[in-house]
Design a protein around this motif. Structure first.
Motif, PDB file in Angstrom:
ATOM      1  N   ILE A  49      -4.456   1.665  -2.480  1.00  0.00           N
ATOM      2  CA  ILE A  49      -4.414   0.444  -1.449  1.00  0.00           C
ATOM      3  C   ILE A  49      -3.381  -0.742  -1.441  1.00  0.00           C
ATOM      4  O   ILE A  49      -2.672  -0.810  -0.560  1.00  0.00           O
TER       5      ILE A  49
ATOM      6  N   ARG B 192      -5.133   4.937   5.037  1.00  0.00           N
ATOM      7  CA  ARG B 192      -5.206   5.443   3.666  1.00  0.00           C
ATOM      8  C   ARG B 192      -4.476   6.866   3.528  1.00  0.00           C
ATOM      9  O   ARG B 192      -5.280   7.759   4.415  1.00  0.00           O
TER      10      ARG B 192
ATOM     11  N   ASP C 157     -12.123  -1.420   5.145  1.00  0.00           N
ATOM     12  CA  ASP C 157     -10.961  -2.094   5.450  1.00  0.00           C
ATOM     13  C   ASP C 157     -10.978  -3.307   4.217  1.00  0.00           C
ATOM     14  O   ASP C 157     -11.931  -3.820   3.939  1.00  0.00           O
TER      15      ASP C 157
ATOM     16  N   LEU D 269      -8.538   1.054   6.450  1.00  0.00           N
ATOM     17  CA  LEU D 269      -9.150   2.518   6.073  1.00  0.00           C
ATOM     18  C   LEU D 269      -8.504   3.616   6.546  1.00  0.00           C
ATOM     19  O   LEU D 269      -8.079   4.602   6.149  1.00  0.00           O
TER      20      LEU D 269
ATOM     21  N   PHE E 126      -5.584  -4.238   5.311  1.00  0.00           N
ATOM     22  CA  PHE E 126      -5.171  -2.790   4.742  1.00  0.00           C
ATOM     23  C   PHE E 126      -6.225  -1.969   5.393  1.00  0.00           C
ATOM     24  O   PHE E 126      -7.413  -1.856   4.806  1.00  0.00           O
TER      25      PHE E 126
ATOM     26  N   ARG F  81       0.788  -1.291  -0.075  1.00  0.00           N
ATOM     27  CA  ARG F  81       0.054  -0.023   0.007  1.00  0.00           C
ATOM     28  C   ARG F  81       1.033   1.442   0.047  1.00  0.00           C
ATOM     29  O   ARG F  81       1.968   1.222   0.181  1.00  0.00           O
TER      30      ARG F  81
ATOM     31  N   SER G 293      -7.680   0.657  -5.526  1.00  0.00           N
ATOM     32  CA  SER G 293      -7.668   2.033  -4.826  1.00  0.00           C
ATOM     33  C   SER G 293      -9.123   2.475  -4.497  1.00  0.00           C
ATOM     34  O   SER G 293     -10.001   1.799  -5.111  1.00  0.00           O
ATOM     35  N   THR G 294      -9.166   3.507  -3.815  1.00  0.00           N
ATOM     36  CA  THR G 294     -10.336   4.166  -3.715  1.00  0.00           C
ATOM     37  C   THR G 294     -10.050   5.625  -3.890  1.00  0.00           C
ATOM     38  O   THR G 294      -9.032   6.121  -3.840  1.00  0.00           O
TER      39      THR G 294
END
Length: 190
Positions: free
Chosen positions: A36, A21, A163, A18, A16, A6, A53-54
């Protein structure tokens, strides 16, 4: 287990979070993205095999093109957007199933109201990705899966909504506790 990294370090025990991030603004000012996980570790946009990814989409505008890459996009929360993919319109909101499209074509997003948060899976061909919304079910694993993740859509055990869990790397006890959890189940295969 695939080598994945990440943006701010290796995930602990396949999780991973939240809360870890780090979002980076887009060059065009229309939003921001948090990578991520990516394979191979340290890969950039030209060299990744797959990328998760977000993104916060704050303004209407064009998507970047990625030759040789297929994408799966899922709106997680916020407003709706209409994606024009090679001239065909597709309305996406938080109730829609994951939407697949080629990174080779022209894509323009038009927000219908407020900004939104989405989840983006990108795979470089010949790899493929399948993203399914629903309860985590380990019996759904494909034979040729190279990586499998779950983006949680609800809190479970000591994990928070959104998450990301590497289902190939977590302990058997954590995996067992996740069965039935609402999630986006991501399988990368090929």
């Amino acid at each position: 287990m695939p080598e994945a990294l990440r943006d701010n370090g290796v995930a602990e025990s396949g999780v991973f979070r939240l809360a870890d991030r780090v979002f980076q603004p887009w060059k065009n000012g229309g939003g921001e993205t948090a990578e991520i996980a990516v394979s191979p570790a340290g890969a950039d946009f030209e060299t990744f095999d797959w990328r998760l990814s977000t993104a916060v989409v704050a303004k209407s505008g064009p998507f970047s093109t990625f030759a040789g890459v297929d994408r799966v996009l899922t709106v997680l929360e916020g407003g709706a957007m209409v994606l024009s993919v090679d001239g065909r319109e597709h309305r996406l909101d938080a109730t829609c199933e994951p939407f697949c499209f080629s990174g080779d074509v022209t894509v323009v997003a038009r927000l219908e109201s407020q900004r939104l948060l989405d989840f983006n899976v990108m795979v470089r061909r010949p790899l493929q990705a399948e993203v399914v919304r629903g309860p985590i079910d380990f019996s759904r694993r494909r034979k040729n899966t190279r990586a499998r993740f779950a983006l949680l859509l609800e809190d479970r055990v000591n994990l928070a909504r959104l998450d990301l869990v590497d289902l190939e790397a977590v302990t058997p006890s954590l995996a067992a506790s996740l069965v039935g959890t609402q999630a986006l189940d991501v399988q990368i295969f090929g």
